[in-house]
Design an enzyme around this catalytic site. Structure first.
Site, PDB file in Angstrom:
ATOM      1  N   LEU A 151      -6.283  18.921   0.321  1.00 25.48           N
ATOM      2  CA  LEU A 151      -5.258  19.862  -0.255  1.00 25.48           C
ATOM      3  C   LEU A 151      -4.100  18.758  -1.036  1.00 25.48           C
ATOM      4  CD1 LEU A 151      -4.029  22.729   0.029  1.00 25.48           C
ATOM      5  CD2 LEU A 151      -2.744  21.725   2.034  1.00 25.48           C
ATOM      6  N   ASP A 191       6.870   3.112   5.325  1.00 23.77           N
ATOM      7  CA  ASP A 191       6.120   4.187   5.022  1.00 23.77           C
ATOM      8  C   ASP A 191       6.350   5.545   5.290  1.00 23.77           C
ATOM      9  OD1 ASP A 191       3.725   5.610   4.623  1.00 23.77           O
ATOM     10  OD2 ASP A 191       2.414   4.505   5.955  1.00 23.77           O
ATOM     11  N   ASP A 199      -3.757   7.376   6.281  1.00 24.20           N
ATOM     12  CA  ASP A 199      -4.306   6.257   6.577  1.00 24.20           C
ATOM     13  C   ASP A 199      -5.973   6.143   6.301  1.00 24.20           C
ATOM     14  OD1 ASP A 199      -2.156   4.531   6.999  1.00 24.20           O
ATOM     15  OD2 ASP A 199      -2.284   4.766   9.237  1.00 24.20           O
ATOM     16  N   ASP A 241      -8.903  -1.038   8.991  1.00 18.92           N
ATOM     17  CA  ASP A 241      -9.016  -1.243   7.418  1.00 18.92           C
ATOM     18  C   ASP A 241      -9.891   0.127   7.148  1.00 18.92           C
ATOM     19  OD1 ASP A 241      -9.190  -1.286   4.913  1.00 18.92           O
ATOM     20  OD2 ASP A 241     -10.160  -3.484   4.960  1.00 18.92           O
TER      21      ASP A 241
END
Length: 292
Positions: free
Chosen positions: A17, A216, A261, A275
């Site tokens: 979305l 962030d 993330d 990561d």
């Protein structure tokens, strides 16, 4: 160390979305596509409607799958869907299992999203107390503005939320149950109609980290949204609950990562020690070893 992600079938990274070519100032699957290609995989990113129901986005995916199959000469594809992209991938695999080798759900709302439930109520007059509805609706609109640069909530976004509610996904699951676990919180069948099913997702880290919310803003929104989870309070990534994400073989559903993330590296990546690009590389190697 040299990576080998030369899967037998091409990989399609399917956005969710509000995704199109960019999310929050970053390209979709930022760095992930390039890393997979450098490791030998054939990777494509189909572009679906940013706001639409699961079946419509699934039909769009099927059409773009056919183009990839024609261009590559491959018989099947590996679908990796992030968020609502997982539901589009599930639809495509259910409708055309002969063209899909695997479906991987990354932070997918496979049993609906409590956040979508709350937002749907907030955007329906009279369903919640006025101040509460105003707060969550404003928060959501500000989030959309951050991602897409829009100054107001698009009507299509409100309609698309219905497809992500517990009720909306429940109706979807009644028609397309492939890969779903029989019992809440468990893994589902690894293989259905010749298609392999996998999933992984994250949960918000216990602490945001020094200065992370300022660095962030997307993570700050995820933390704010997480307050509206009840069933999976403390067990969500800010948009999708941990156990609601389970599908097929659950690789892990508590990576210390927020919802975005798992799509692209965030400001807290180094502090979390995770990561997301590495997770996609490992999975491509997993698919290769499985002959996919």
């Amino acid at each position: 160390m040299q990576r080998n992600a030369t899967t037998q079938f091409p990989i399609l990274l399917v956005h969710g979305l509000f995704g199109f070519d960019r999310v929050g100032g970053l390209e979709l699957f930022h760095g992930i596509k390039q890393a997979l290609r450098l490791a030998g995989a054939r990777v494509f990113i189909p572009y679906l409607s940013a706001t639409h129901c699961n079946e419509a986005r699934g039909e769009q995916l099927l059409a773009q799958m056919d183009r990839v199959l024609n261009d590559t000469g491959s018989a099947r594809v590996n679908l990796i869907g992030h968020s609502q992209g997982a539901l589009a991938a599930r639809y495509a695999a259910a409708v055309a299992p002969d063209r899909v080798a695997s479906v991987t759900s990354v932070s997918g709302p496979n049993h609906g999203s409590e956040l979508a439930d709350f937002l749907h109520k907030a955007l329906t007059p009279g369903r919640l107390p006025g101040p509460v509805a105003s707060r969550i609706a404003t928060l959501f609109a500000d989030f959309i503005s951050l991602l897409g640069g829009q100054t107001q909530l698009p009507p299509a976004a409100v309609a698309a939320l219905t497809a992500l509610t517990t009720e909306g996904v429940g109706a979807f699951n009644d028609k397309y149950p492939q890969g779903l676990p029989k019992n809440w919180g468990e893994s589902g069948p690894n293989r259905v109609n010749g298609v392999r099913y996998y999933s992984w997702s994250g949960t918000l880290p216990d602490a945001p980290g020094e200065g992370r919310q300022a660095m962030d803003p997307v993570h700050a929104f995820c933390r704010a949204f997480s307050e509206y989870f009840i069933t999976e309070a403390g067990q969500n990534d800010g948009m999708v609950g941990r156990f609601s994400s389970h599908l097929g073989k659950v690789i892990r559903s508590d990576y210390p990562m927020d919802h975005m993330d798992t799509l692209t590296p965030g400001a807290g990546q180094a502090r979390n020690g995770m990561d997301p690009t590495e997770l996609y590389l490992r999975h491509a190697e997993r698919l290769r070893k499985a002959g996919l």
